[in-house]
Every structure is written in C-alpha cells, then in structure tokens.
Design an enzyme around this catalytic site. Structure first.
Site, mmCIF file in Angstrom:
data_model
loop_
_atom_site.group_PDB
_atom_site.id
_atom_site.type_symbol
_atom_site.label_atom_id
_atom_site.label_comp_id
_atom_site.label_asym_id
_atom_site.label_seq_id
_atom_site.Cartn_x
_atom_site.Cartn_y
_atom_site.Cartn_z
ATOM 1 N N GLU A 38 -110.588 64.174 -19.209
ATOM 2 C CA GLU A 38 -110.113 65.559 -19.276
ATOM 3 C C GLU A 38 -110.944 66.392 -20.246
ATOM 4 O O GLU A 38 -111.392 67.481 -19.915
ATOM 5 C CB GLU A 38 -108.631 65.590 -19.705
ATOM 6 C CG GLU A 38 -108.145 67.025 -19.851
ATOM 7 C CD GLU A 38 -106.645 67.163 -20.032
ATOM 8 O OE1 GLU A 38 -105.998 66.212 -20.495
ATOM 9 O OE2 GLU A 38 -106.140 68.248 -19.713
ATOM 10 N N ASP B 271 -107.122 60.312 -19.304
ATOM 11 C CA ASP B 271 -106.493 61.419 -20.046
ATOM 12 C C ASP B 271 -106.120 60.862 -21.423
ATOM 13 O O ASP B 271 -105.256 59.980 -21.522
ATOM 14 C CB ASP B 271 -105.245 61.929 -19.319
ATOM 15 C CG ASP B 271 -104.733 63.225 -19.943
ATOM 16 O OD1 ASP B 271 -105.189 63.575 -21.055
ATOM 17 O OD2 ASP B 271 -103.876 63.884 -19.333
ATOM 18 N N ILE C 244 -104.539 62.198 -23.969
ATOM 19 C CA ILE C 244 -103.118 62.471 -24.252
ATOM 20 C C ILE C 244 -102.557 63.240 -23.060
ATOM 21 O O ILE C 244 -102.868 64.419 -22.866
ATOM 22 C CB ILE C 244 -102.912 63.307 -25.537
ATOM 23 C CG1 ILE C 244 -103.525 62.625 -26.752
ATOM 24 C CG2 ILE C 244 -101.417 63.555 -25.756
ATOM 25 C CD1 ILE C 244 -103.298 63.367 -28.076
ATOM 26 N N ASP C 245 -101.766 62.571 -22.258
ATOM 27 C CA ASP C 245 -101.059 63.291 -21.197
ATOM 28 C C ASP C 245 -99.684 63.634 -21.783
ATOM 29 O O ASP C 245 -98.940 62.748 -22.204
ATOM 30 C CB ASP C 245 -100.916 62.427 -19.946
ATOM 31 C CG ASP C 245 -100.359 63.250 -18.796
ATOM 32 O OD1 ASP C 245 -100.796 64.400 -18.619
ATOM 33 O OD2 ASP C 245 -99.461 62.758 -18.096
ATOM 34 N N THR D 14 -99.761 66.765 -23.781
ATOM 35 C CA THR D 14 -100.267 67.371 -25.031
ATOM 36 C C THR D 14 -99.251 68.368 -25.608
ATOM 37 O O THR D 14 -99.094 68.460 -26.831
ATOM 38 C CB THR D 14 -101.623 68.065 -24.777
ATOM 39 O OG1 THR D 14 -102.524 67.091 -24.238
ATOM 40 C CG2 THR D 14 -102.219 68.631 -26.054
ATOM 41 N N ASP E 237 -104.544 62.919 -14.955
ATOM 42 C CA ASP E 237 -103.102 62.782 -15.201
ATOM 43 C C ASP E 237 -102.497 61.680 -14.330
ATOM 44 O O ASP E 237 -101.473 61.097 -14.699
ATOM 45 C CB ASP E 237 -102.374 64.103 -14.874
ATOM 46 C CG ASP E 237 -102.825 65.272 -15.744
ATOM 47 O OD1 ASP E 237 -102.951 65.081 -16.958
ATOM 48 O OD2 ASP E 237 -103.053 66.371 -15.196
HETATM 49 C C1 IPD Z 1 -100.247 68.048 -18.317
HETATM 50 C C2 IPD Z 1 -99.011 67.226 -18.096
HETATM 51 C C3 IPD Z 1 -97.901 68.075 -17.514
HETATM 52 C C4 IPD Z 1 -98.317 68.738 -16.234
HETATM 53 C C5 IPD Z 1 -99.582 69.532 -16.450
HETATM 54 C C6 IPD Z 1 -100.677 68.631 -17.011
HETATM 55 P P1 IPD Z 1 -101.899 67.409 -20.311
HETATM 56 O O1 IPD Z 1 -101.304 67.249 -18.786
HETATM 57 O O2 IPD Z 1 -99.259 66.146 -17.256
HETATM 58 O O3 IPD Z 1 -96.778 67.299 -17.205
HETATM 59 O O4 IPD Z 1 -97.298 69.604 -15.808
HETATM 60 O O5 IPD Z 1 -99.987 70.047 -15.185
HETATM 61 O O6 IPD Z 1 -101.861 69.361 -17.173
HETATM 62 O O7 IPD Z 1 -102.485 68.783 -20.371
HETATM 63 O O8 IPD Z 1 -100.786 67.210 -21.255
HETATM 64 O O9 IPD Z 1 -102.945 66.348 -20.351
#
Ligand code: IPD
Length: 310
Positions: free
Chosen positions: A78, A98, A100-101, A103, A237
């Site tokens: 990412e 990813d 940190i999923d 964030t 993700d």
């Molecule tokens: C997000 C999370 C979130 C989703 C967003 C993602 P991130 O990833 O997975 O649940 O709704 O579309 O972008 O930005 O925390 O790596």
C-alpha cells in the site's frame, strides 16, 4: 505450480514476519497511548484515508525482509504504491502487503488493526496471513492446507446453516470515498439491507463495520459474520484474507452489482464474501440476494499492468 511443501515454507515465513510486524504495531500503540500528539499522521490527501509513520515503517520492514529472503519475488504494498511506485502484476510469486489495515482504528488506538501479508503465484492468491497484534489473533491459510486461527484452531469455527439474507449478519464499511455519488448509494444499500420487508427491505439481522477489510473477511472465515460486501478497498486489503476465507470454506466473488460467480479479481476493488455453509447452493442463494440490492458504484484506479482488466 508450487508444491504444498513450498507453500508451507512461504506460509511459515509470512507468519513469523507478521508477528514481528505486529510487535512494531504494538510498540507504536504503546507510544501513542503515552503521547498527546497526533502528528504521526503523515498524509491528508483525503482526510478520510489516513497514513501514519508506522504504516510506512512497517511496510519498509516487511519489504526489506521479503526482498532479502526471496530476492526473485515481486512486491506490491500500500505505501509503496502511494509513493507512486508501479509494480507489474505477473505470474511470478508476488507478495501483496498492507502494513496496517485499519489505519483509522490505529490512529484512534482502537484494537481492530491488522497486518496483512498475501502471496500470489500465477496471479492466484495462495498464502495469506492476517495478524491482529492488539488482540493477538493470527489468521493464516495456504491453498490446500486449511485455514487456522492462532495456528491451531481450524476455521470455520461456526458451521450453522446459511438460510436467507434476512438471517444474516453483514459486514460492510463506510470506506474513504465520501463523494455523494458513492456515499449516498452505500447509505441506500444499508437502508434496503436492514429495512423491513413491508418497505421492500431485506431485513437482515444487522451490520458490522470493523474498520478493516482484512478483519471483516477473517470474521467470515471464522463464521461469526455471514456476508461481507465492500466497494473501494484495494488488493492489499484483501489478498491475504481471500485465501483465508476460501480455505475456511467461504467464497469470494466480485462485489459488483452483476451476477458473477467466477473467482474474484483482487484488483477489482469490489468484494463479496460469503461464509462456509451446508452447501454451495446456499452460498449462491445469499450472493443472489445481495446482487439484487448491491448498487452500481464506480471504483476507478490507475491500471496495474497485468493486474486489472477494465
Ligand atoms: C481501509 C480499511 C477499511 C476500508 C477502506 C480501506 P487501510 O484500509 O480496510 O475497512 O473501508 O476502504 O482502505 O487504509 O486502513 O489500510
């Protein structure tokens, strides 16, 4: 194609890497809890799509470890993509990460954060590790080798029959695109999903939003949530969690509003996952009921060579 022994070796490596990355996330959370500063959020291009120094540091750590151990493997991450580095998606082993999923949860010190490490070979997701360090829950799977929680508990844990969308708990997310043309459709979808049948709703049991696509999908693998639908998240993700859901008996297909039961294109930004059920027909029935109400939402992207067919 890789042998099961090779997949096991990659899986074990990814598990150990996820645990080390998880320690970095735990340390950063401790630091965060003893600080009053919020300056560790490094980018506000979109005020609802946050990035922190920890996202960047964890990705750098994972990328370096992967490239020193498997120098011939490719990497899609990412934060690397956010820096404008374009990676071609090929048949070569490709780690999709990813750091940190969740964030936004991390920024709020909410525990639903995960490091997500997936591996594709021949463009197929074959290894997946999702580690939630603040809850110490590690989900892992490799193609043909099953899915596990904390390396010992076989998934799914819940195996009750899947009957009808009205009996389902559905995970979905607000996402980071709050433009009215996207956001209004998501709100309308939730109204139809939860609304009473006499008002043409599906009257599903309820919705859940963990704030992490990877964790949402692991609740599907566990069997504690029945359906996950999201438009707008990215391959990093979901790449790892797709393997975990499938190995736990679930299905992951396109979350577009068109009936399509072929395996999901992880670059498609639209995902529909259904938990394990008594038979595949029951899973398809729920997918059909979802397709009746899923709105048409545009989720554009810059094309990844080899990875996305518009
Ligand atoms: C997000 C999370 C979130 C989703 C967003 C993602 P991130 O990833 O997975 O649940 O709704 O579309 O972008 O930005 O925390 O790596």
């Amino acid at each position: 194609m890789s042998s099961q022994a090779e997949l096991k070796q990659y899986l074990e490596f990814a598990i150990s890497l996820a645990k080390d990355a998880g320690q970095m996330i735990r340390d950063a959370t401790q630091k965060r809890l003893s600080s009053t500063s919020s300056q560790f959020v490094v980018k506000y291009d979109n005020p609802t799509d946050l990035v922190t120094e920890t996202d960047q540091a964890v990705e750098k750590f994972i990328k370096e470890r992967l490239s020193s151990t498997f120098p011939e493997h490719k990497f899609i991450g990412e934060e690397t993509m956010a820096e404008g580095v374009q990676s071609e998606f090929t048949d070569a082993p490709t780690w999709i990460v990813d750091p940190i999923d969740g964030t936004t949860n991390f920024v709020h010190s909410h525990p639903y954060v995960a490091v997500s490490i997936g591996l594709t070979i021949g463009k197929e997701p074959v290894v997946g590790v999702v580690y939630c360090p603040l809850m110490d829950e590690l989900y892992s799977a490799a193609k043909g080798l099953g899915a596990y929680l904390n390396e010992t508990i076989s998934l799914p844990m819940v195996r009750s029959p899947l009957e009808d969308l009205s009996q389902c708990l559905v995970a979905t997310e607000a996402g980071s695109d709050r433009t009215p043309e996207v956001f209004d459709k998501k709100i309308d979808f939730i109204r139809t999903l939860l609304g009473q049948k006499q008002c043409h709703g599906k009257q599903a049991h309820s919705i859940r939003c963990t704030g992490s696509a990877a964790i949402n999908m692991c609740t599907i693998a566990k069997g504690v949530v029945d359906v996950y639908w999201e438009v707008g998240c990215w391959e990093w993700d979901v790449a790892a969690a797709v393997v975990i859901v499938r190995e736990a008996g679930g299905i992951v297909v396109s979350g577009d509003n068109k009936r399509d039961l072929s395996p999901v294109n992880i670059f498609g930004r639209k995902y529909l996952a259904i938990r394990a059920a008594q038979d595949q027909q029951s899973q398809i029935k729920i997918a059909e009921q979802m397709w009746e109400i899923i709105p048409e939402i545009n989720a554009p992207r810059k094309p990844v060579p080899g990875g996305f067919e518009p």
